[in-house]
Design a protein around this motif. Sequence first.
Motif, PDB file in Angstrom:
ATOM      1  N   GLY A 177       0.835  -1.193   0.000  1.00  0.00           N
ATOM      2  CA  GLY A 177       0.000   0.000   0.000  1.00  0.00           C
ATOM      3  C   GLY A 177       0.867   1.240   0.000  1.00  0.00           C
ATOM      4  O   GLY A 177       2.076   1.172  -0.241  1.00  0.00           O
ATOM      5  N   HIS A 178       0.259   2.377   0.258  1.00  0.00           N
ATOM      6  CA  HIS A 178       1.029   3.617   0.329  1.00  0.00           C
ATOM      7  C   HIS A 178       0.296   4.635   1.201  1.00  0.00           C
ATOM      8  O   HIS A 178      -0.919   4.566   1.375  1.00  0.00           O
ATOM      9  N   LEU A 179       1.082   5.543   1.762  1.00  0.00           N
ATOM     10  CA  LEU A 179       0.532   6.707   2.457  1.00  0.00           C
ATOM     11  C   LEU A 179       0.545   7.874   1.479  1.00  0.00           C
ATOM     12  O   LEU A 179       1.537   8.086   0.775  1.00  0.00           O
ATOM     13  N   GLU A 180      -0.531   8.618   1.452  1.00  0.00           N
ATOM     14  CA  GLU A 180      -0.624   9.764   0.546  1.00  0.00           C
ATOM     15  C   GLU A 180      -1.150  10.957   1.351  1.00  0.00           C
ATOM     16  O   GLU A 180      -2.271  10.926   1.851  1.00  0.00           O
ATOM     17  N   LEU A 181      -0.301  11.979   1.516  1.00  0.00           N
ATOM     18  CA  LEU A 181      -0.656  13.161   2.302  1.00  0.00           C
ATOM     19  C   LEU A 181      -0.877  14.350   1.376  1.00  0.00           C
ATOM     20  O   LEU A 181      -0.115  14.551   0.429  1.00  0.00           O
ATOM     21  N   HIS A 182      -1.914  15.137   1.647  1.00  0.00           N
ATOM     22  CA  HIS A 182      -2.209  16.333   0.858  1.00  0.00           C
ATOM     23  C   HIS A 182      -2.359  17.539   1.778  1.00  0.00           C
ATOM     24  O   HIS A 182      -2.798  17.405   2.927  1.00  0.00           O
ATOM     25  N   ARG A 183      -2.012  18.722   1.281  1.00  0.00           N
ATOM     26  CA  ARG A 183      -2.377  19.953   1.963  1.00  0.00           C
ATOM     27  C   ARG A 183      -2.539  21.061   0.942  1.00  0.00           C
ATOM     28  O   ARG A 183      -1.919  21.034  -0.129  1.00  0.00           O
ATOM     29  N   THR A 184      -3.346  22.035   1.315  1.00  0.00           N
ATOM     30  CA  THR A 184      -3.695  23.081   0.346  1.00  0.00           C
ATOM     31  C   THR A 184      -2.606  24.137   0.201  1.00  0.00           C
ATOM     32  O   THR A 184      -2.569  24.848  -0.795  1.00  0.00           O
ATOM     33  N   SER A 185      -1.716  24.242   1.195  1.00  0.00           N
ATOM     34  CA  SER A 185      -0.639  25.240   1.089  1.00  0.00           C
ATOM     35  C   SER A 185       0.472  24.733   0.163  1.00  0.00           C
ATOM     36  O   SER A 185       0.538  23.550  -0.148  1.00  0.00           O
ATOM     37  N   GLN A 186       1.330  25.649  -0.266  1.00  0.00           N
ATOM     38  CA  GLN A 186       2.454  25.292  -1.135  1.00  0.00           C
ATOM     39  C   GLN A 186       3.776  25.328  -0.367  1.00  0.00           C
ATOM     40  O   GLN A 186       4.833  25.488  -0.957  1.00  0.00           O
ATOM     41  N   ILE A 187       3.695  25.129   0.958  1.00  0.00           N
ATOM     42  CA  ILE A 187       4.905  25.108   1.794  1.00  0.00           C
ATOM     43  C   ILE A 187       5.574  23.741   1.647  1.00  0.00           C
ATOM     44  O   ILE A 187       4.918  22.704   1.790  1.00  0.00           O
ATOM     45  N   PRO A 188       6.868  23.696   1.369  1.00  0.00           N
ATOM     46  CA  PRO A 188       7.561  22.401   1.222  1.00  0.00           C
ATOM     47  C   PRO A 188       7.503  21.592   2.517  1.00  0.00           C
ATOM     48  O   PRO A 188       7.495  22.148   3.612  1.00  0.00           O
ATOM     49  N   TYR A 189       7.452  20.271   2.386  1.00  0.00           N
ATOM     50  CA  TYR A 189       7.492  19.393   3.553  1.00  0.00           C
ATOM     51  C   TYR A 189       8.895  19.444   4.153  1.00  0.00           C
ATOM     52  O   TYR A 189       9.889  19.321   3.442  1.00  0.00           O
ATOM     53  N   ASN A 190       8.983  19.609   5.484  1.00  0.00           N
ATOM     54  CA  ASN A 190      10.302  19.673   6.115  1.00  0.00           C
ATOM     55  C   ASN A 190      10.804  18.267   6.443  1.00  0.00           C
ATOM     56  O   ASN A 190      10.081  17.269   6.289  1.00  0.00           O
ATOM     57  N   GLU A 191      12.046  18.200   6.921  1.00  0.00           N
ATOM     58  CA  GLU A 191      12.685  16.907   7.179  1.00  0.00           C
ATOM     59  C   GLU A 191      11.934  16.114   8.246  1.00  0.00           C
ATOM     60  O   GLU A 191      11.812  14.883   8.152  1.00  0.00           O
ATOM     61  N   LEU A 192      11.435  16.794   9.274  1.00  0.00           N
ATOM     62  CA  LEU A 192      10.716  16.099  10.340  1.00  0.00           C
ATOM     63  C   LEU A 192       9.423  15.475   9.819  1.00  0.00           C
ATOM     64  O   LEU A 192       9.096  14.329  10.153  1.00  0.00           O
ATOM     65  N   GLU A 193       8.690  16.212   8.977  1.00  0.00           N
ATOM     66  CA  GLU A 193       7.449  15.674   8.416  1.00  0.00           C
ATOM     67  C   GLU A 193       7.726  14.459   7.541  1.00  0.00           C
ATOM     68  O   GLU A 193       7.007  13.452   7.591  1.00  0.00           O
ATOM     69  N   ILE A 194       8.782  14.545   6.739  1.00  0.00           N
ATOM     70  CA  ILE A 194       9.144  13.412   5.879  1.00  0.00           C
ATOM     71  C   ILE A 194       9.567  12.223   6.734  1.00  0.00           C
ATOM     72  O   ILE A 194       9.183  11.074   6.476  1.00  0.00           O
ATOM     73  N   HIS A 195      10.357  12.502   7.796  1.00  0.00           N
ATOM     74  CA  HIS A 195      10.820  11.431   8.680  1.00  0.00           C
ATOM     75  C   HIS A 195       9.640  10.748   9.373  1.00  0.00           C
ATOM     76  O   HIS A 195       9.578   9.507   9.445  1.00  0.00           O
ATOM     77  N   LEU A 196       8.693  11.535   9.878  1.00  0.00           N
ATOM     78  CA  LEU A 196       7.539  10.952  10.559  1.00  0.00           C
ATOM     79  C   LEU A 196       6.686  10.133   9.597  1.00  0.00           C
ATOM     80  O   LEU A 196       6.140   9.093   9.972  1.00  0.00           O
ATOM     81  N   THR A 197       6.573  10.592   8.345  1.00  0.00           N
ATOM     82  CA  THR A 197       5.806   9.843   7.351  1.00  0.00           C
ATOM     83  C   THR A 197       6.462   8.500   7.075  1.00  0.00           C
ATOM     84  O   THR A 197       5.797   7.455   7.001  1.00  0.00           O
ATOM     85  N   LEU A 198       7.805   8.507   6.922  1.00  0.00           N
ATOM     86  CA  LEU A 198       8.524   7.255   6.704  1.00  0.00           C
ATOM     87  C   LEU A 198       8.362   6.311   7.893  1.00  0.00           C
ATOM     88  O   LEU A 198       8.143   5.100   7.720  1.00  0.00           O
ATOM     89  N   GLU A 199       8.475   6.841   9.122  1.00  0.00           N
ATOM     90  CA  GLU A 199       8.336   6.005  10.307  1.00  0.00           C
ATOM     91  C   GLU A 199       6.922   5.443  10.408  1.00  0.00           C
ATOM     92  O   GLU A 199       6.727   4.309  10.847  1.00  0.00           O
ATOM     93  N   THR A 200       5.924   6.235  10.006  1.00  0.00           N
ATOM     94  CA  THR A 200       4.550   5.734  10.013  1.00  0.00           C
ATOM     95  C   THR A 200       4.380   4.590   9.017  1.00  0.00           C
ATOM     96  O   THR A 200       3.721   3.583   9.303  1.00  0.00           O
ATOM     97  N   ALA A 201       4.998   4.742   7.831  1.00  0.00           N
ATOM     98  CA  ALA A 201       4.966   3.658   6.846  1.00  0.00           C
ATOM     99  C   ALA A 201       5.633   2.406   7.398  1.00  0.00           C
ATOM    100  O   ALA A 201       5.135   1.291   7.230  1.00  0.00           O
ATOM    101  N   ARG A 202       6.781   2.587   8.104  1.00  0.00           N
ATOM    102  CA  ARG A 202       7.460   1.426   8.696  1.00  0.00           C
ATOM    103  C   ARG A 202       6.570   0.783   9.768  1.00  0.00           C
ATOM    104  O   ARG A 202       6.578  -0.443   9.938  1.00  0.00           O
ATOM    105  N   LEU A 203       5.824   1.616  10.516  1.00  0.00           N
ATOM    106  CA  LEU A 203       4.934   1.086  11.548  1.00  0.00           C
ATOM    107  C   LEU A 203       3.862   0.191  10.927  1.00  0.00           C
ATOM    108  O   LEU A 203       3.555  -0.883  11.450  1.00  0.00           O
ATOM    109  N   PHE A 204       3.314   0.622   9.780  1.00  0.00           N
ATOM    110  CA  PHE A 204       2.332  -0.219   9.089  1.00  0.00           C
ATOM    111  C   PHE A 204       2.968  -1.530   8.641  1.00  0.00           C
ATOM    112  O   PHE A 204       2.335  -2.588   8.659  1.00  0.00           O
ATOM    113  N   GLU A 205       4.244  -1.477   8.236  1.00  0.00           N
ATOM    114  CA  GLU A 205       4.930  -2.701   7.828  1.00  0.00           C
ATOM    115  C   GLU A 205       5.044  -3.669   8.998  1.00  0.00           C
ATOM    116  O   GLU A 205       4.888  -4.878   8.840  1.00  0.00           O
TER     117      GLU A 205
END
Length: 327
Positions: free
Chosen positions: A73-101
């Motif tokens: 499967g995959h995680l897909e995150l959306h937001r209406t702003s055009q602010i780039p995702y920071n390192e912490l947000e990317i890290h937490l998303t990866l860790e959440t994906a690992r948690l699902f694994e």
Amino acid sequence: LPIYENIKRYDGRIWPDFPLLQKCILEKNIFTFIRGVNTDDSALNVECERYLTMRSTNSTLFALIKFEGKIWGHLELHRTSQIPYNELEIHLTLETARLFEVILASRLLLKKLYQKEIELTSALKDAQAAVAKSMFLATMSHEIRTPLNAVIGFSDFLSNGKLTPEEMNEYTSGIAHASKALLRLINDILDLSKIESNTENFADGNCNLVELLDELQAIFIHKAHEKGLRLEMIKPKGLPMVRIREQSMRQVLLNIVGNAMKFTLIGYVRCRIEFEQLPDSSDIKLDIFIEDSGIGVSPEYYKTIFDPFVQQQITAAVAVNFHLVGM
């Protein structure tokens, strides 16, 4: 989050109308794009803009969920702003994906255990297989609970939303350590045939005890905070690698420290390592101490302390009478 019972349903055709976007995601495992921020590939830019329009959003972050080399499967995150995702947000998303694994691996394990239990039912006349089966099921239930509880506890903390970056890093690190411990345990117990035939491989290997204690710290710190206990891991400087079966050492420490945490109401739980170089030898003398300020073990239970699944009967009166003398 699309998680499929049948892996074949999720065979890579995630976004059939966006082949270039799909290719990037499958190659990188994690991919983000923002409206108006172009890549070097103009055709890919067109697809990304079209995808954002279809989703009525301005930025998207994808993270794949994989297990045993297959995409689940995959995680897909959306937001209406055009602010780039920071390192912490990317890290937490990866860790959440690992948690699902980890969750998927646990589900696969339980399914295999259930299937194996059905197969073993017809062979209960074989005393050795029956004993091995009951020992395995009881051990598995006990062993898997500690890291799984740590994953759940840290996940509850992360859902709070009012955390500092330092706390987020601590909790995601705890999830990572507990997940790795859980996956190692799952890998060890998936093949029940070795357990039944008593042919499990106990070959020694190099073990880094410093890293192992750091792993224990990450797994049990959540429970220590919950109970208001001090959790101490004391490691001497210059501790070398030791030759031992790492997974067996991990299971022993997880069980003993876990019991210390369980039966200690106030005070501390401490794991301490000491070593000394033996004279005229490359060998060392290694001592590992688990100490706590809990209720301790009464003398009549000393002779059964190493018997499997034997536990001292504990009451509130017993806890008071032992005056928190610990292990």
